[in-house]
Structure formats: C-alpha cells, structure tokens
Design an enzyme around this catalytic site. Structure first.
Site, PDB file in Angstrom:
ATOM      1  N   ALA A  71      28.575  13.846  41.120  1.00 35.84           N
ATOM      2  CA  ALA A  71      29.920  13.804  40.547  1.00 35.84           C
ATOM      3  C   ALA A  71      30.673  12.593  41.088  1.00 35.84           C
ATOM      4  O   ALA A  71      31.333  11.862  40.339  1.00 35.84           O
ATOM      5  CB  ALA A  71      30.663  15.077  40.904  1.00 35.84           C
ATOM      6  N   GLU A  72      30.546  12.362  42.396  1.00 36.56           N
ATOM      7  CA  GLU A  72      31.233  11.204  42.982  1.00 36.56           C
ATOM      8  C   GLU A  72      30.658   9.907  42.416  1.00 36.56           C
ATOM      9  O   GLU A  72      31.377   8.956  42.134  1.00 36.56           O
ATOM     10  CB  GLU A  72      31.069  11.229  44.507  1.00 36.56           C
ATOM     11  N   LYS A  99      19.898  19.984  29.742  1.00 39.42           N
ATOM     12  CA  LYS A  99      19.645  18.699  30.399  1.00 39.42           C
ATOM     13  C   LYS A  99      19.132  19.028  31.796  1.00 39.42           C
ATOM     14  O   LYS A  99      19.846  19.583  32.618  1.00 39.42           O
ATOM     15  CB  LYS A  99      20.927  17.876  30.476  1.00 39.42           C
ATOM     16  N   LYS A 101      20.888  16.281  20.211  1.00 39.48           N
ATOM     17  CA  LYS A 101      20.231  15.190  19.482  1.00 39.48           C
ATOM     18  C   LYS A 101      20.371  15.428  17.982  1.00 39.48           C
ATOM     19  O   LYS A 101      20.302  16.588  17.538  1.00 39.48           O
ATOM     20  CB  LYS A 101      18.734  15.151  19.833  1.00 39.48           C
ATOM     21  N   CYS A 122      31.250  42.379  69.788  1.00 38.26           N
ATOM     22  CA  CYS A 122      31.313  43.407  70.839  1.00 38.26           C
ATOM     23  C   CYS A 122      30.398  43.093  72.008  1.00 38.26           C
ATOM     24  O   CYS A 122      30.325  43.873  72.953  1.00 38.26           O
ATOM     25  CB  CYS A 122      31.001  44.783  70.258  1.00 38.26           C
TER      26      CYS A 122
HETATM   27  S1  IVH Z   1      16.505  12.932  25.933  1.00 42.93           S
HETATM   28  C1  IVH Z   1      16.308   8.226  24.860  1.00 42.93           C
HETATM   29  N1  IVH Z   1      16.533  15.351  26.827  1.00 42.93           N
HETATM   30  O1  IVH Z   1      18.575  12.678  31.410  1.00 42.93           O
HETATM   31  C2  IVH Z   1      16.659   9.100  26.012  1.00 42.93           C
HETATM   32  N2  IVH Z   1      16.818  13.588  28.374  1.00 42.93           N
HETATM   33  O2  IVH Z   1      20.883  11.058  31.994  1.00 42.93           O
HETATM   34  C3  IVH Z   1      16.534  10.497  25.572  1.00 42.93           C
HETATM   35  N3  IVH Z   1      17.067  14.329  30.677  1.00 42.93           N
HETATM   36  O3  IVH Z   1      16.980   9.625  30.951  1.00 42.93           O
HETATM   37  C4  IVH Z   1      16.587  11.392  26.680  1.00 42.93           C
HETATM   38  N4  IVH Z   1      16.884  16.473  30.273  1.00 42.93           N
HETATM   39  O4  IVH Z   1      15.577  11.569  31.942  1.00 42.93           O
HETATM   40  C5  IVH Z   1      16.636  14.057  27.139  1.00 42.93           C
HETATM   41  N5  IVH Z   1      16.481  17.568  27.483  1.00 42.93           N
HETATM   42  C6  IVH Z   1      16.595  16.270  27.789  1.00 42.93           C
HETATM   43  C7  IVH Z   1      16.783  15.829  29.109  1.00 42.93           C
HETATM   44  C8  IVH Z   1      16.904  14.471  29.353  1.00 42.93           C
HETATM   45  C9  IVH Z   1      17.051  15.545  31.206  1.00 42.93           C
HETATM   46  C10 IVH Z   1      17.244  13.087  31.449  1.00 42.93           C
HETATM   47  C11 IVH Z   1      16.422  11.954  30.919  1.00 42.93           C
HETATM   48  C12 IVH Z   1      17.447  10.886  30.654  1.00 42.93           C
HETATM   49  C13 IVH Z   1      18.566  11.278  31.542  1.00 42.93           C
HETATM   50  C14 IVH Z   1      19.873  10.669  31.132  1.00 42.93           C
END
Ligand code: IVH
Length: 697
Positions: free
Chosen positions: A33-34, A107, A280, A401
């Site tokens: 976060a930082e 993620k 996506k 105690c």
């Molecule tokens: S898709 C073209 N899906 O998060 C890049 N990335 O912060 C598409 N990551 O570089 C990435 N979970 O290493 C995708 N379900 C997920 C993910 C994910 C983790 C990572 C990935 C990416 C980084 C970006």
C-alpha cells in the site's frame, strides 16, 4: 518548479530502491500500500513534468532480470495491469472499453511466470523480469505442483506461452517458515516473498521441497481458434493446466461490482492471498482492438482491495492468561491501521509459533488482517534488522498471579497457569465467558464488568472470588466498585493521557445511585437462573465441554446432579461426549471449590435441572432446522463454540466433519482440510460475518 523536481528525484530513488529489494531480493521493505502511494505520487508529478524528463520508472514493468539465472526473451511482452480502487474508477474503465461480457477473477498476490510449451511439451519457464526479458527458471518451475510437463490431449499449437501466477497457500507458507527457522535459516516476511524466493532458488532440488502452486490466467504468443478469454480458460483447463475455479463471465458492470463485493466478503476464507479482482473484456477481438499501452493492456483492469498487509514494529511479546489458564503469547505492535481498523496486538498462539514464525522483539514485521478477521503476524523483514532485536523467552510464571506455568499433561505445547482457583486472570476470563453468547448470554456481563467484579481497583471490595459468588451479587456489593478499563484481547488495563490506568465508577452514577449497568446486571442474572441447563453447564468452563457436548449431556441426563453422579463410562457413552470429555467432567467435580460453585448456585435459586423434554424444544422450527453446519478456522467476534451454540439454538446441528450433507461451512482464517473438503464437495462456504447476518435480529 524546483521543489517538484526534487520530490520527483526523491520518489524515483525510493521507488527504485523498493522495487529492487522486492524483485531482486524478495524483500518488502515497505508494504504494498505504501509502495502504491509512492508510485502514484510519482506518476502524478511526472505527468506534470515537461516531456522527455525521463519517465522511465513508472512506465517500467517489474524490474530488470537478476543475474543468477539465464535471461529469456519473452515471445510476447509480459504486461502489468492498471489499477482502480473504487466503483467510480471501475465504471470509468467499463465506459472506456464498452459493454460486456467481462471475465472476472481473483487477482492473486504472487509472482508472474510464463510457461512455454512446444508441441505440448514444457520447454521453458521464465519470470517476468522487466516484461521483455525474464529469468530462466525452467528447472524450478518443473517442481511446481500441478504444472504439467506435457499438456493433455492432442493437436497442441506448435508454440504457446501460458502466463500465470505462482504463489504459496497461507498454510503452506506458515509451515515453510517453521521449517526454515528450525534449520537456522531466515524466515520470509510474507507468502509472496516466499514464492519468489522459492522459485528463484539456485538449486531446483530446494524448490522441489517448497509446495508452490500456480494458477494460469492468460497467454503470450499463441495462435489458436479461440474467440474469448473464457474459451481460452476452457482450453487451458482441458490441457491440464491449473485455472482458477473462481472466475465468472459477467454481462454488466453492475453485476461485476456485485462479484467484486462478494469475493471481498469471502477473501478471508481463500487459501491464498488475493489483492483484488482482475476484470477482462471477454471477447478476444475486442481485446485486440483495444490494444495496450507500453505498460498494460487497455482491455483489463485490476480492482484493488484495501491493503491487508502492512509493516509495523514488534515492540514486545507479552503473555495473556485464558479462562482455562492457557498462557498465550501476543505481540504488542506499534499501532497501525490495517484493513480499516487500528491494530495494536496480535495473538501468537503459543511459544512454538513465536519460534516458527522466526520473529524477534524489535523486528519490523508484516502484519496481515483480512477484512474483519483477527490480525496475524506473517513474518519478519529480516533485512531491516540492526542487531538490537532479541528473542522472546516464554516466562515460567503466570504474569498475573506468579503461579508456575506448566503443561497440563506431558508433551503439551501449551503452558497453563496452575492456579485455577484464584488466579485473577483465569477468574476474570471465566466470568466473562459466563456472560458471553456461548454460555449464559448476559448482556451486562461483558469483559469490563467481569474485570470489575473480579479485579476492581480496590481488591478488598471484589464481590466475586469464585463463580460461586456470581448469583449472590447484590446492589450493596456492586456500588463501591471502581473498575479498570481493560482490553478484551489482552486483559491489560487501558491507560489515560498521563499513563495511569483508566478507572471508572462502573456500577454507580455521579449522584451515588446505581448505574444502568448495575440494575441491568442484577436483572439479567435473575433471568439467567432459569436458562437452559446446557448453558449453565457450559458456564462451568470444564475443559472440552462446549455447547455441543453440553447439549448432549443436558439432553441425556436432565440435571447437574445426574451428570455429576454418572460414572465416566456412562458419560462417555453419550453421543458427542467420549472418554476425554468424560474424564474431564469427573475430574472437574473432584475439586472442592468446583462442587462449591454448584452448591452456591443452587442455594441462590439457579435452576440446575430441566425437564428432559424441554431440551430440544426449539429445534423443529429454527432457522437452521434440519441443517448440518460445520465451523472451522478462527472466528473474529466470538469463539467457534459460540457460533456452534448459535447453530444449535436455531435448530441446526453443529457437526465436526464436512460431508456432502453439510448445508454450509463457516470458515475463518487458518481453515485447513475442512475447507478443502468443502470446496471439493462444492459445499457452500461462508464467513463468520455472513453467518451472523443470517441470524434473526
Ligand atoms: S492478467 C497482460 N490475471 O498481477 C497482463 N494478472 O499487477 C494480464 N496477476 O502482471 C495480467 N492475478 O502477474 C492477470 N487473475 C490475474 C492475475 C494477474 C495476478 C498479476 C499478474 C500481473 C500483475 C499486475
């Protein structure tokens, strides 16, 4: 603006330093976060700078490749993702990319890896590196559980790059750190660091001993007859590659927001760390036409959840004493806000756990707090040590105690205060437990009340010296009490601005009349005298006798008298009791002061027998009637037993094992095999908060 350029320089130096530590040395010198904040500030300032002012850093992906491994040029660049942090940010993105369907998935907080398959055979695995050139970690990646060396099926493309995330499950991470520490090594600060460190071992044989996992979520070079991201996942799954079971294809932005909220609610029960949702555009042709910036695709976005990991100082490790005398070390931390609330303490469970986490007093530690869940120290940031840190030594005497701390039986890890009868901490905890929802559910008998009644500022006016005194409280006994305000997690007295114990007239108003709490407490106790027998039995704090066993005993015997006159064999025969519990009950009753509790309660008018047929009366029409429910992992607002008693109270069955007949599993952090089993049987899994939401108001 000179100030601005100075700040930019400063930020660049910092971002570079932290990025280098993170990618090259697997060290999180500051929390994500930082780091995000610094990077965000740098981006904003850079955007105001004249063109060409060297914006290299924030357009960079990852970091340069390290030197230990051979370089690998990715067939197609490994991109990063742009982030949004709120609904507004997400809706703005959705507006830009146009209508759905969208593919949503967790993620994963891990390490990006690219796998190259040639005619279905794994020929190369590489880290992301700077996005163009990564490190060759083929040998190590071969050891990852579930990554096929050869794809299933046939007709594989000649060349395909599959991208995914390598990570450690939380449980495996804790085990790994324990092993490293026991071998004299340096523990990892958090699961992601451990994944990165394990994958980048020089010796693949070492990687092989690390239970890394991988989930794939995309591709690089690939020409195939697929039209959507979801079809890609289908294909990857068919090839035997590990894909997440948590992804969903969702039509509208509004429903995507619901997915985001839902996943966040179950975040504490997920076996690995996630830091958001990736959304996506599902249609590959639309992805193609949206294209990418130099850093990230436009067709995907990361919705980041509030951070659950922060770094803070471990100031001290103290020991608290529970109601059964168990001595639990806990961390005293430099206060930090994490997942929306301030954290000052974190339990460390027992001395073995302090050792296995490898933390020293004085360390900077990574603290995790998943949503509403109990804060947990993941590990120390070893590279920030300056030599002044010291190891924790488990005390041999009770901090309250001074009685000896000993294991209840040979070989137990837990130490217990041996002064059950008069240790003020044990008594306070037992009295507070009587007031809790698991036992007699007495609203005015919370933690501060329990402390006031057992450990008031002037000990000579303490009206409760044992549970025996609880039901003979009178207003005269309550009025003179001055209470210390105590912390429910640690039993420590809270301090005022001058550093003195915070003291309140708890049971008396300024004008000398009884306070509302005092009036309520006496009224509540009157009602409690006629509470169901099993609740009274739970109130005795007999080891192992929680709501489930107490219910069974009450149902079978109908009175305290019958229960305590029963032989161990008779007790053990009861369904849900068994020999350990039976032994615990009979040995409890051998103590004079324990029997005195029963005698005094009876004399005070507590109803210690219930007509047998009354015991199960609420079952048939309760909210959970006919449902078998399992509770696992640690709970935030109450004990697991309290949750079980709520299940029983609402007509359900609190079961100890998951089967296909389980209605749902209430899971908290630390959930292990029961969670895995529930998931494999597709049994619904909910959090404590979701469970409590179900209950009638
Ligand atoms: S898709 C073209 N899906 O998060 C890049 N990335 O912060 C598409 N990551 O570089 C990435 N979970 O290493 C995708 N379900 C997920 C993910 C994910 C983790 C990572 C990935 C990416 C980084 C970006």
């Amino acid at each position: 603006m000179p100030n601005q350029s100075i700040r930019i320089k400063e930020l660049r130096a910092l971002v570079e330093k932290y990025r280098d530590a993170y990618y090259q040395q697997d060290q999180s010198l500051i929390s994500d976060a930082e780091y995000d904040l610094l990077e965000q500030e740098l981006k904003e300032l850079e955007a105001l700078e004249p063109l060409g002012a060297g914006r290299a850093l924030t357009t960079k992906v990852g970091s340069g490749s390290g030197s230990v491994f051979d370089p690998v040029i990715h067939g197609q660049k490994m991109m990063s993702l742009d982030n949004v942090f709120d609904t507004e940010g997400f809706l703005a993105w959705a507006e830009r990319v146009g209508p759905g369907p969208y593919l949503c998935e967790p993620k994963i907080d891990g390490l990006a890896v690219s796998l190259t398959y040639k005619n279905g055979v794994l020929i190369r695995a590489a880290t992301r590196g700077d996005g163009e050139v990564g490190e060759d970690i083929t040998q190590n990646a071969m050891t990852i559980q579930g990554v096929p060396h050869r794809l299933s099926g046939d007709n594989h493309p000649e060349l395909v790059e599959v991208r995914g995330e390598v990570f450690f499950e939380l449980e495996d991470f804790a085990k790994l750190n324990a092993r490293i520490v026991s071998q004299g090594g340096k523990p990892f600060a958090n699961p992601r660091n451990s994944a990165s460190g394990s994958l980048r071992q020089k010796d693949p044989a070492v990687s092989a001993t690390r239970p890394l996992k991988m989930l794939v979520h995309g591709f690089g070079v690939w020409s195939a007859d697929v039209v959507s991201q979801s079809a890609v996942y289908q294909k990857l799954t068919n090839w035997g590659l590990p894909t997440t079971k948590r992804y969903q294809v969702i039509e509208t932005p509004k429903l995507v927001l619901a997915y985001i909220a839902e996943l966040e609610a179950t975040r504490p029960t997920i076996e690995h760390e996630i830091d958001g949702v990736v959304i996506k555009v599902d249609d590959l042709a639309t992805q193609e036409s949206l294209g990418s910036t130099s850093r990230a695709p436009r067709w995907a976005i990361a919705y980041k959840y509030p951070p659950e990991q922060v770094n803070t100082k471990l100031l001290d490790i103290k020991v608290s004493i529970g109601r059964t005398g168990r001595a639990t070390p806990f961390a005293v931390l430099a206060p930090v806000i994490v997942a929306g609330s301030q954290v000052e303490f974190a339990t460390l469970h027992n001395q073995e756990q302090v050792k296995s986490k490898g933390v020293l007093i004085g360390d900077t530690v990574v603290l995790r707090k998943a949503g509403d869940v109990i804060p947990e120290i993941l590990g120390p940031v070893v590279s920030l040590r300056d030599g002044s840190e010291r190891a924790f030594v488990m005390p041999s005497n009770c901090p309250e105690c001074q009685a000896k701390l000993e294991p209840a039986s040979l070989g137990d890890i837990d130490l217990r205060c041996t002064n059950a009868n008069s240790c003020p901490a044990q008594l306070r905890e037992r009295i507070a437990y009587i007031g809790s929802r698991a036992a007699l559910d007495i609203e005015a008998l919370g933690y501060v009340s329990a402390s006031a009644l057992t450990n008031p500022v002037e000990p000579e006016v303490a009206p409760i010296l044992s549970e025996a005194d609880l039901f003979s409280l009178t207003m005269e006994k309550l009025l003179p009490i001055k209470a210390k305000v105590v912390d429910v997690d640690t039993g420590l007295a809270k301090k005022d601005a001058e550093g003195n114990d915070k003291v309140v007239d708890f049971f008396r108003k300024k004008n000398g009349e009884p306070s509302e709490v005092a009036i309520k407490l006496l009224a509540n106790l009157e009602v409690a005298k006629t509470k169901p027998l099993w609740r009274l039995l739970v109130s005795l704090s007999i080891r192992h006798v929680g709501p489930v066993a107490a219910r069974a005993l009450a149902d079978n015997f109908g009175s305290f008298k019958a229960i305590f006159e029963a032989s161990q064999e008779q007790l053990a025969e009861v369904d849900g009791v068994g020999p350990t519990l039976a032994e615990s009950i009979t040995s409890w009753h051998l103590e004079d002061w324990h029997r005195q509790i029963i005698t005094s309660w009876e004399a005070a008018g507590v109803q210690l027998s219930n007509p047998l047929h009354k015991q199960g009366s609420s079952k048939a029409d309760g909210l959970f009637a006919g449902l078998s429910i399992v509770v696992t992992g640690s709970m935030e607002t109450m004990t697991r037993e309290a949750i079980e008693s709520l299940i029983i109270e609402n007509g359900g069955k609190a079961s100890s094992s998951v089967s296909k007949n389980t209605a749902f599993l209430v899971a908290g952090p630390g959930a292990g095999s029961k969670l895995t089993k529930a998931e494999s049987l597709e049994v619904l899994v909910i959090t404590e908060a979701q469970f409590l939401d179900k209950l009638p108001a």
